[in-house]
Design a protein around this motif. Sequence first.
Motif, PDB file in Angstrom:
ATOM      1  N   TRP A   1     -31.115  -8.896 -20.588  1.00  0.00           N
ATOM      2  CA  TRP A   1     -31.369  -8.264 -21.890  1.00  0.00           C
ATOM      3  C   TRP A   1     -31.199  -9.263 -23.030  1.00  0.00           C
ATOM      4  O   TRP A   1     -32.031  -9.339 -23.928  1.00  0.00           O
ATOM      5  CB  TRP A   1     -30.408  -7.085 -22.112  1.00  0.00           C
TER       6      TRP A   1
ATOM      7  N   LEU B   1     -36.758  -3.489 -24.746  1.00  0.00           N
ATOM      8  CA  LEU B   1     -35.857  -3.668 -23.614  1.00  0.00           C
ATOM      9  C   LEU B   1     -35.834  -2.434 -22.720  1.00  0.00           C
ATOM     10  O   LEU B   1     -35.315  -2.464 -21.611  1.00  0.00           O
ATOM     11  CB  LEU B   1     -34.434  -3.956 -24.107  1.00  0.00           C
TER      12      LEU B   1
ATOM     13  N   VAL C   1     -26.508  -5.156 -27.376  1.00  0.00           N
ATOM     14  CA  VAL C   1     -27.135  -6.395 -26.905  1.00  0.00           C
ATOM     15  C   VAL C   1     -27.363  -7.336 -28.093  1.00  0.00           C
ATOM     16  O   VAL C   1     -27.078  -8.535 -28.027  1.00  0.00           O
ATOM     17  CB  VAL C   1     -28.467  -6.088 -26.175  1.00  0.00           C
TER      18      VAL C   1
END
Lengths: 550, 716
Positions: free
Chosen positions: B236, B269, B279
């Motif tokens: 990610w 994502l 993230v």
Amino acid sequence: MSDGPLIVQSDKTLLLDVDHLLADDCRRAIAAFAELEKSPEHIHTYRLTPLGLWNARAAGHDAEHVIDTLLKYSRFAVPHALLVDIAETMSRYGRLRLEAHPVHGLVLVSHDPAVLKEVTRGKKIAPMLGLQLDDETIIVHPGQRGFLKQALLKLGWPAEDFAGYVDGEHHEIALREEGWSIRKYQAMAAEGFWHGGSGVVVLPCGAGKTIVGAAAMAHAKATTLILVTNTVAARQWRDELLRRTTLHEDEIGEYSGAKKEIRPVTIATYQVMTMRRNGLYSHLDLFDAIDWGLIIYDEVHLLPAPIFRFTADIQSRRRLGLTATLVREDGMEGEVFSLIGPKRFDVPWKEIESQGYIAPADCVEVRVTLTDAERLNYATAEVEDRYRFCSTTATKHKVAVALAKQHEDEQVLVIGQYLDQLDALGEDLGAPVIKGDTPVKERERLFNLYRAGEIKCLVVSKVANFSIDLPDATIAIQVSGTFGSRQEEAQRLGRVLRPKADGRGARFYSLVARDTVDQDFAANRQRFLAEQGYAYRIIDADDVLFGNRS
Amino acid sequence: MSNSLSDALRSKNDVEIAELFRARPDLISPVPADIGALAARANSMPSVMRACEALNKWQFDILTALCALSEPISLIELLAVTSKDAQATVHELEAKALIYKDGEHYRVPTNVRTLIGDTPAGLGPRGTATLDFGLLATAPKGALEILERMMWGPPKGQIADIKKAPAHIKWLLENKFLLAFDSQTVLLPREVAMHLRNGKIFKEIVPTQPPLKGTSRKQKDVDQAAIANISTIIRWVEELAHNWSDEPPTALRSGGLGVRDLKHSAEHLGIDEGCAAFVAEVTYIAGLVVIDSDDAILPTSAFDIWLSRSMDEKWYALACLWLESSRMSGLVGRGDSKSVSALGPELDRPGTPTLKKLTLALLSANPELDPELASMHENISWLAPARANSSYTEWILREAEWLGLSGQGAISTFGKRFLESDDLGIDDALPKPVDHILIQSDNSAIAPGPLTLEVANAMGTIADIESRGGATVYRFSETSIRRGLDHGQTGEAIIDFLRKTSKTPMPQPLEYLIVDVAKRHGRLRVGVATSYIRCEDEGLIAQIIHDRKLDGFGLRKLAPQVLIAESESAELISTLREAGYLPAAENQTGVLVSAPKLRRSKSRPKPPRSLTEPAAPLDVAIDAALRSLRVGEKATSHKPREVPRTSANETVELLHHYIAERSTLTIGYADTNGGVSNRMIEPKSISLGTLVAFDHSSGEIIHFRIPRITGVSLAE
């Protein structure tokens, strides 16, 4: 870390390595809850969808089973979030139930008042519901069963349907397996359908979908309405049913432009069903003419919109959809699923091929280079005329004729979109042309001659795209098509996929004009077949013209 | 005279002072000058707060109990009102200088007392009267209920009017079981509350940490889940940085990532926005992306170094930075006005690292256990009552899971090794990178495992990613191949690379696709030219291009009859003429123009100013000037320019008088800044506290506010 055949992706696709030892076991295990998306040579792609997971629940699999299966076959660690998501999605199934109430008819029941509250507050759903009987029960307006199920599905609260199906008028039908026997996958498909009550069976062209229909009728043992694409297909169905089942001629009726017979088993065309008089669909009454126990939709990917709407009204009857190519360029696949029912059976084309039930096929794209003059004309043509121009050029014509000549010993079909192009080809090849205005009788006569081998080459328009059974055709030459239609390409290949008596393979030529929109459309057309594992070969038209026989 | 904190500290030996420094590190930097300064600092509010925040629930309760007792406090008394386990805790508190010894007794420093508050443990002030608790047996109906309602605090009660209080309250007041605070408030004295509490300060007081409850997990499953999470978080992070490199989002003016960009990243994502915010945050704190000076959010050069590191190193860096960071990504989008943004300045929450460490320590102490949130929160609340927050606990648990410190909720082997600074062993646990792909006939390619950096980079330029996870699915298309060619690859190089990298034979349609695109790529060329020369005589063109005199024009031959140049056409024409050719200009449509186009500036005309002789003035102007002169005279002749001063009453009286007389007046008038100036006016009328008058200096009717008029006098 196990070394399984399955890779679970975070976007909920499952990649199955078909060369792995456990691939077959794994395929069987995941087929229950994952939908096959494509099946090229090495890695097949399945997808976990809410619908698939709910169908698995309906078929008695629980989340634990699904998760165990994934963990068992997975090559890499499976993201925990995905597992949680699966469990959550599956737990939504069955919180709402449609039941038949002895007094109030159809009711929506839930033991979870919060869920009931949530769905009844939906703007689309509220009008379909009537009085709330108690905390857990709400009356559903009659006739809304299909729409309600569809709307609930969209909200993510699929209703488990306990209201059952009407049995319809009983009629004795059985398979008559004399000199033939039902194939394993056909039986599985019919059972899969019967178990689910309603749904779609996807089988490759030539794999015997009619038999699946017949087997479904033998399960139902009830009056059946069969909807097909055209009259020729209707007659083929009739002949096939007479050959394969205990039905007699006078039990099967044809409801088409020509005849209006209503019999215990009635075969109607989509065309007549959607015919309008004074703005009304005058023939839709056929759906109520008899207490049908089963309705079969042949080539369900072509289901026209009015029939869509009508189908929503007849949710209490069992419905079977049959198709080879459930791709609609209008993106209406979802509608088919929610109105006819979920996909009950699907199998990769190459798998049926390896079992020998459809002929192996060699797909060849013939790249035709236009002459300079043609290129110049193409470049200056109006954008909307370009496809027509490049797919009907004289160069293409020459190549098509040369190819047909090369295969003059075999049964050849030349398929195209544009009638003048087809007429010209028919003339040069000395072959009869079948198109929309050819009378049904004449069509049948020509098809019969072709089947008998008395005619070696036929030129056909898109009327022969599907449902036409020509067992001995081995070569198809496609000169033009409906732009980028994927299912048309697959259906046309399907015309030559019937297994040949001598085990020969089929060949499918697609003529494509180089460096034109034809090439772009061709790339899109080929996608469905490529995803089914048909690897196209590209050859140059010059090789055809100058004798380098491929 | 009682002992003070500094006396108490003075009596401590070096070991004890060292212990104090260890327990309260803020006391040592900067090093205090003497014990007096140390005591002052130990009793300063910030330091006391910090020390109190570090107490667990039990310690805090004992400290509260100490504050509830009167000084000097005896240990026996404390144990009686709390629990006999308190003795050790008293020593701990004393070591931290949160209480200090006065002989055999204890005292509480003033700021500790302030922090705990006036009503420790909900106890009111001490009463002065002696009480007869026996009377309570004969209390009227309702009186005991009142006491019961107040006994656990707050010790204040509101009534409508103390003089008209109902009988039972009156009885309580008469017998001093309640004290009147003011006409509407009554207080429950501390003694009464203590009596009602059976002599104990707390309803219940837990000397030990509650056990952590949850679902038990198998370590193997936990590690499986954790390793999946570890590979996912790293993917990610890299994916996000790559995405931002392709389409850099613009930071908000307040700093941070906009809601729309966050949503876009989340969609990219394939995760929810909460997770995407996390993230983004870890990517940011790891220094892999930065908000540039022009507000673009872009990957840094550290990201390129990062890409070349091992998984062990990557994960260790993320886990370390996360643990030490005080940023709470769970807050993103949660602000009252939804204004808290990822990468923004509002995410810092003091104490976050402590909470994270406590959480991990708890997980670590309870292996194979997936704790319930409520139980986890209860534990954290016991360990750090001042900092616990159930949302924070929830966010920290989910972040630990996303990072793979935990798996299925329980501490993972990697998490444990991380805490014990052991070898992580992630590289061994993760699938080995593969260096090959499988190409299929539908123009897709599958990397059946994580790709080596080199192959992944190469594939990234020539194919689009369709699906991510343990494997990667690529799709080749005309656009993706073109991108590869734009990146400087050639068709042959791409085919060679794919042949070499693919384990399956290359499908012919893909090869055709690449060749086709390569063939067409760059067939059309676009460039810049300022002017051109065309001539049907190719010989002349050849002559011009070889003419030395025209060297400076950067002439280039595009076609046998066309040259392009880098200079303006006018310049080119004149130079050609000088060189002896006979050029003519043509316009956009190729029509010959007989003369070079006249050049015009695009700016508007702006002629320079000139000094001119004045002309004779108009009569009107002269009149106006004269009038103005006169007024000026009148104003300035009033000398000396003293500001007239009259009292307020006089002012109004004088004004009325002069309005009637129509005289010209001089007034002193204060402006908004208090400065007073002289004005020569002719008063007209007075209304609503303002004087309407003709002002000679401006020549206008002006409204003067009377209170601002400092004085009035007749103009001379």
